[in-house]
Design a protein around this motif. Structure first.
Motif, PDB file in Angstrom:
ATOM      1  N   SER A   1       0.816  -1.217   0.000  1.00 58.52           N
ATOM      2  CA  SER A   1       0.000   0.000   0.000  1.00 58.52           C
ATOM      3  C   SER A   1       0.852   1.271   0.000  1.00 58.52           C
ATOM      4  O   SER A   1       0.398   2.312  -0.462  1.00 58.52           O
ATOM      5  N   CYS A   2       2.109   1.201   0.472  1.00 57.01           N
ATOM      6  CA  CYS A   2       3.027   2.342   0.292  1.00 57.01           C
ATOM      7  C   CYS A   2       3.207   2.585  -1.205  1.00 57.01           C
ATOM      8  O   CYS A   2       3.094   3.715  -1.685  1.00 57.01           O
ATOM      9  N   THR A   3       3.497   1.501  -1.927  1.00 53.74           N
ATOM     10  CA  THR A   3       3.815   1.670  -3.354  1.00 53.74           C
ATOM     11  C   THR A   3       2.596   2.127  -4.144  1.00 53.74           C
ATOM     12  O   THR A   3       2.715   2.949  -5.047  1.00 53.74           O
ATOM     13  N   VAL A   4       1.417   1.615  -3.787  1.00 55.10           N
ATOM     14  CA  VAL A   4       0.210   2.000  -4.529  1.00 55.10           C
ATOM     15  C   VAL A   4      -0.053   3.500  -4.359  1.00 55.10           C
ATOM     16  O   VAL A   4      -0.313   4.217  -5.327  1.00 55.10           O
ATOM     17  N   CYS A   5       0.074   3.985  -3.127  1.00 59.09           N
ATOM     18  CA  CYS A   5      -0.181   5.415  -2.903  1.00 59.09           C
ATOM     19  C   CYS A   5       0.916   6.278  -3.547  1.00 59.09           C
ATOM     20  O   CYS A   5       0.620   7.298  -4.155  1.00 59.09           O
ATOM     21  N   HIS A   6       2.151   5.865  -3.424  1.00 58.54           N
ATOM     22  CA  HIS A   6       3.235   6.657  -4.029  1.00 58.54           C
ATOM     23  C   HIS A   6       3.113   6.682  -5.553  1.00 58.54           C
ATOM     24  O   HIS A   6       3.357   7.707  -6.186  1.00 58.54           O
ATOM     25  N   ALA A   7       2.742   5.531  -6.119  1.00 60.14           N
ATOM     26  CA  ALA A   7       2.603   5.484  -7.581  1.00 60.14           C
ATOM     27  C   ALA A   7       1.470   6.398  -8.042  1.00 60.14           C
ATOM     28  O   ALA A   7       1.501   6.945  -9.134  1.00 60.14           O
ATOM     29  N   ALA A   8       0.459   6.572  -7.182  1.00 62.19           N
ATOM     30  CA  ALA A   8      -0.674   7.428  -7.562  1.00 62.19           C
ATOM     31  C   ALA A   8      -0.415   8.896  -7.238  1.00 62.19           C
ATOM     32  O   ALA A   8      -0.812   9.772  -7.989  1.00 62.19           O
ATOM     33  N   PHE A   9       0.258   9.190  -6.120  1.00 59.38           N
ATOM     34  CA  PHE A   9       0.314  10.574  -5.635  1.00 59.38           C
ATOM     35  C   PHE A   9       1.711  11.137  -5.415  1.00 59.38           C
ATOM     36  O   PHE A   9       1.837  12.279  -4.999  1.00 59.38           O
ATOM     37  N   ALA A  10       2.736  10.349  -5.626  1.00 59.28           N
ATOM     38  CA  ALA A  10       4.073  10.867  -5.321  1.00 59.28           C
ATOM     39  C   ALA A  10       5.068  10.568  -6.441  1.00 59.28           C
ATOM     40  O   ALA A  10       6.240  10.322  -6.209  1.00 59.28           O
ATOM     41  N   LYS A  11       4.568  10.637  -7.666  1.00 56.30           N
ATOM     42  CA  LYS A  11       5.452  10.323  -8.802  1.00 56.30           C
ATOM     43  C   LYS A  11       6.548  11.367  -8.974  1.00 56.30           C
ATOM     44  O   LYS A  11       7.623  11.056  -9.467  1.00 56.30           O
TER      45      LYS A  11
ATOM     46  N   ARG B   1       8.023  12.938  -6.483  1.00 56.36           N
ATOM     47  CA  ARG B   1       8.984  12.624  -5.433  1.00 56.36           C
ATOM     48  C   ARG B   1       9.717  11.313  -5.720  1.00 56.36           C
ATOM     49  O   ARG B   1      10.889  11.183  -5.431  1.00 56.36           O
ATOM     50  N   PHE B   2       8.978  10.358  -6.270  1.00 59.15           N
ATOM     51  CA  PHE B   2       9.545   9.040  -6.562  1.00 59.15           C
ATOM     52  C   PHE B   2       9.365   8.704  -8.045  1.00 59.15           C
ATOM     53  O   PHE B   2       8.454   7.964  -8.430  1.00 59.15           O
ATOM     54  N   PRO B   3      10.252   9.245  -8.902  1.00 57.80           N
ATOM     55  CA  PRO B   3      10.075   9.063 -10.354  1.00 57.80           C
ATOM     56  C   PRO B   3      10.152   7.607 -10.787  1.00 57.80           C
ATOM     57  O   PRO B   3       9.793   7.281 -11.919  1.00 57.80           O
ATOM     58  N   GLY B   4      10.594   6.741  -9.918  1.00 53.29           N
ATOM     59  CA  GLY B   4      10.628   5.313 -10.255  1.00 53.29           C
ATOM     60  C   GLY B   4       9.262   4.775 -10.604  1.00 53.29           C
ATOM     61  O   GLY B   4       9.141   3.743 -11.259  1.00 53.29           O
ATOM     62  N   PHE B   5       8.207   5.496 -10.177  1.00 52.87           N
ATOM     63  CA  PHE B   5       6.854   5.026 -10.469  1.00 52.87           C
ATOM     64  C   PHE B   5       6.306   5.599 -11.773  1.00 52.87           C
ATOM     65  O   PHE B   5       5.211   5.248 -12.186  1.00 52.87           O
ATOM     66  N   LEU B   6       7.050   6.505 -12.406  1.00 54.16           N
ATOM     67  CA  LEU B   6       6.537   7.152 -13.618  1.00 54.16           C
ATOM     68  C   LEU B   6       6.223   6.160 -14.727  1.00 54.16           C
ATOM     69  O   LEU B   6       5.220   6.279 -15.391  1.00 54.16           O
ATOM     70  N   SER B   7       7.072   5.167 -14.892  1.00 51.83           N
ATOM     71  CA  SER B   7       6.883   4.229 -15.995  1.00 51.83           C
ATOM     72  C   SER B   7       5.649   3.354 -15.817  1.00 51.83           C
ATOM     73  O   SER B   7       5.218   2.696 -16.752  1.00 51.83           O
ATOM     74  N   ASN B   8       5.073   3.379 -14.624  1.00 53.65           N
ATOM     75  CA  ASN B   8       3.894   2.529 -14.390  1.00 53.65           C
ATOM     76  C   ASN B   8       2.589   3.249 -14.683  1.00 53.65           C
ATOM     77  O   ASN B   8       1.523   2.726 -14.436  1.00 53.65           O
TER      78      ASN B   8
END
Ligand code: HEC
Length: 165
Positions: free
Chosen positions: A139-149, A151-158
């Motif tokens: 659930s950390c990753t799900v929220c970061h991928a939705a709201f913290a791209k 801050r955490f560009p690693g989730f941009l590709s998703n």
């Protein structure tokens, strides 16, 4: 003669490029960034640092069968309802107005998972604790991928994948 298979592949590739770029421009993706004032964002980050420290400690407690610690950590995470503490009335109003429903839902889910982790620890079941811990981190990753791209560009590709859910 033309190789029709090749043509089909090329056409499909062109179509999918068009489709991807249209998708990337979709405003819904951008609106997932949180619009918070600087002070609230600083509080959110502070909160996240605490959550990160607490959740990292679970690994060692699980490995050593220290169930009490995990119960304590679970309580600590649950008590940290998105920045409930230290808020002025206007900050509270800002949060209420600015946080999207989807964010609130993910936050609630996160706290529910923290509770399940605590229950598994109380039952002294290493396998279920490990499972609930995995669910918590998920659930950390799900929220970061939705709201913290940002801050955490690693989730941009998703981005595409997230929008398919
Ligand atoms: C409901 C949403 C949500 C959940 C759940 C969540 N986070 Fe975050 N987290 C955020 C957002 C949004 C930011 C980006 C804040 C910003 O704009 O810098 C963030 C930022 C962070 C940061 C960076 C803080 C800083 O100082 O910049 C860390 C570390 C972090 N999160 C850890 C975690 C961990 C670990 C978990 C799970 C155990 C978690 N978060 C769960 C929303 C969430």
């Amino acid at each position: 003669m033309f190789n029709s298979k090749k043509i089909i592949i090329v056409v499909m590739a062109i179509l999918s490029i068009g489709w991807i770029s249209t998708y990337a421009q979709e405003p819904a993706v951008l609106s997932e960034e949180l619009h918070l004032s600087e002070d609230l964002r600083a509080l959110l980050r502070e909160e996240m640092q605490e959550i990160a420290t607490a959740s990292q400690a679970v690994v060692l407690s699980l490995a050593t069968g220290d169930w009490k610690s995990i119960e304590h950590i679970s309580e600590k995470i649950r008590a940290s309802y998105v920045m409930e503490r230290k808020l002025s009335a206007s900050q509270r109003r800002e949060l209420e107005e600015q946080l999207p429903e989807h964010f609130k839902k993910l936050d609630m889910e996160f706290h529910a998972r923290a509770e399940k982790l605590g229950l598994a620890a109380a039952a002294r079941d290493p396998e279920i604790v490990a499972f609930q811990y995995y669910r918590l981190v998920e659930s950390c990753t799900v929220c970061h991928a939705a709201f913290a791209k940002t801050r955490f560009p690693g989730f941009l590709s998703n981005e595409l994948e997230i929008h398919h859910h």
